[in-house]
Design a protein around this motif. Structure first.
Motif, short mmCIF file in Angstrom:
data_model
loop_
_atom_site.label_atom_id
_atom_site.label_comp_id
_atom_site.label_asym_id
_atom_site.label_seq_id
_atom_site.Cartn_x
_atom_site.Cartn_y
_atom_site.Cartn_z
N SER A 1 -12.16 -13.37 26.79
CA SER A 1 -11.06 -12.77 27.56
C SER A 1 -11.55 -12.36 28.93
O SER A 1 -12.74 -12.14 29.14
N ASN A 2 -10.59 -12.25 29.86
CA ASN A 2 -10.98 -11.72 31.17
C ASN A 2 -10.99 -10.20 31.13
O ASN A 2 -10.62 -9.57 30.12
N ALA A 3 -11.41 -9.59 32.23
CA ALA A 3 -11.60 -8.14 32.26
C ALA A 3 -10.30 -7.36 32.17
O ALA A 3 -10.32 -6.15 31.91
N LYS A 4 -9.17 -8.03 32.34
CA LYS A 4 -7.89 -7.33 32.31
C LYS A 4 -7.30 -7.19 30.91
O LYS A 4 -6.27 -6.54 30.74
N VAL A 5 -7.96 -7.78 29.92
CA VAL A 5 -7.52 -7.59 28.52
C VAL A 5 -8.07 -6.26 28.04
O VAL A 5 -9.29 -6.05 28.02
N SER A 6 -7.20 -5.38 27.65
CA SER A 6 -7.60 -4.04 27.22
C SER A 6 -8.31 -4.09 25.87
O SER A 6 -8.13 -5.05 25.10
N PRO A 7 -9.10 -3.07 25.55
CA PRO A 7 -9.72 -3.01 24.22
C PRO A 7 -8.69 -3.07 23.10
O PRO A 7 -8.93 -3.68 22.06
N VAL A 8 -7.53 -2.47 23.31
CA VAL A 8 -6.48 -2.49 22.28
C VAL A 8 -6.01 -3.92 22.05
O VAL A 8 -5.88 -4.38 20.90
N GLU A 9 -5.74 -4.65 23.13
CA GLU A 9 -5.28 -6.02 22.99
C GLU A 9 -6.38 -6.93 22.45
O GLU A 9 -6.12 -7.86 21.69
N SER A 10 -7.61 -6.67 22.87
CA SER A 10 -8.74 -7.45 22.35
C SER A 10 -8.88 -7.27 20.85
O SER A 10 -9.06 -8.25 20.11
#
Length: 285
Positions: A140-149
């Motif tokens: 994932s790129n840096a804009k994917v939040s930990p929650v979404e990851s």
């Protein structure tokens, strides 16, 4: 509890091709997502009839834009060459907060970032997720939040294992995960056909015996934690048939597999060069 049921946000799917259909049906079958979350469209909508019969709660949308506008997570399951045109079509309604998921092996996240300035995950599923096995590759790129990851990780853990990797590792790892079922099927076919030529045995009988042995071998290796060499040595008695056959394979196969991997990696690189040019990036970056 089914993942994501709390707020019933929509998980959108644009496209329903070979890999996308396997992936979606597996996610639904394992309740990684529930039918009521799914908003889907594809060019040939009659391909969705059987999916709707199996999972009546899914919603078939009339357009790509409808799916993009109403989804908090959006899977692009179209052909690699179609991704740019689909993205260009939906950019006007696609929220920058939408988690965009691409499953195209030849497409890189920096290319997609030329058009979409939001959270992007690239994943490569495998056909054996159909039987809830195998490994899905994820980055994932840096804009994917930990929650979404965590959310996408939990989804795909339902249909097999996951491996979070750097994007530059995708090609070689895909050979071990996504390409491997096809490559192994080819190897197994040649192995069985060579065997049945030696004696009067039915091909179907040989396939059945070999597949049961192949399945059991993988299970034994995984459960016992043995490596390949340890298992070989346990089976190959001194002066026996296995020892003789293994010696031939060890002498001849390395050169074959060197060519196999050089060929697959060249094909991977060629696809990347095409998509880089398509998205207006330098060919070698």
């Amino acid at each position: 509890m089914e993942i994501g049921v709390g707020h019933m946000d929509k998980v959108g799917f644009i496209g329903y091709g070979h890999m996308g259909s396997v992936m979606l049906k597996s996610l639904l079958a394992t309740k990684a997502i529930v039918p009521e979350q799914v908003l889907i469209t594809t060019q040939t909508k009659n391909r969705l009839h059987s999916l709707k019969d199996s999972f009546p709660g899914i919603e078939i949308a009339d357009s790509n834009s409808t799916v993009a506008k109403n989804s908090s997570m959006l899977f692009l399951c179209v052909g690699t060459s179609q991704v740019k045109s689909v993205l260009s079509e939906i950019l006007g309604v696609l929220s920058v907060a939408t988690h965009l998921v691409i499953i195209s092996g030849g497409l890189e996240i920096p290319s997609v970032e030329q058009l979409f300035d939001g959270p992007i995950t690239k994943l490569i599923p495998t056909i054996i997720s159909e039987v809830h096995e195998g490994v899905t590759l994820i980055c994932s790129n840096a804009k994917v939040s930990p929650v979404e990851s965590n959310r996408i990780g939990e989804m795909f853990t339902r249909i097999g294992k996951i491996k979070v990797i750097a994007e530059q590792q995708f090609e070689i790892c895909a050979d071990f995960t996504s390409c491997a079922p096809g490559l192994l099927a080819c190897i197994c076919e040649q192995f069985v056909r060579a065997g049945v030529k030696q004696r009067d045995i039915a091909y179907d009988d040989a396939v059945e015996m070999f597949l049961q042995t192949l399945y059991g071998t993988a299970k034994l290796l995984l459960q016992n934690g043995e490596n390949f060499g340890e298992l070989r040595n346990r089976v190959a008695t001194k002066g026996g048939a296995t020892e003789g056959g293994a010696a031939v394979l060890e002498a001849m196969l390395p050169a074959v597999f060197d060519i196999v991997f050089s060929t697959t990696l060249e094909r991977h690189e060629a696809r990347k060069q095409i998509t880089r040019q398509q998205f207006g990036r330098a060919a070698n970056v």
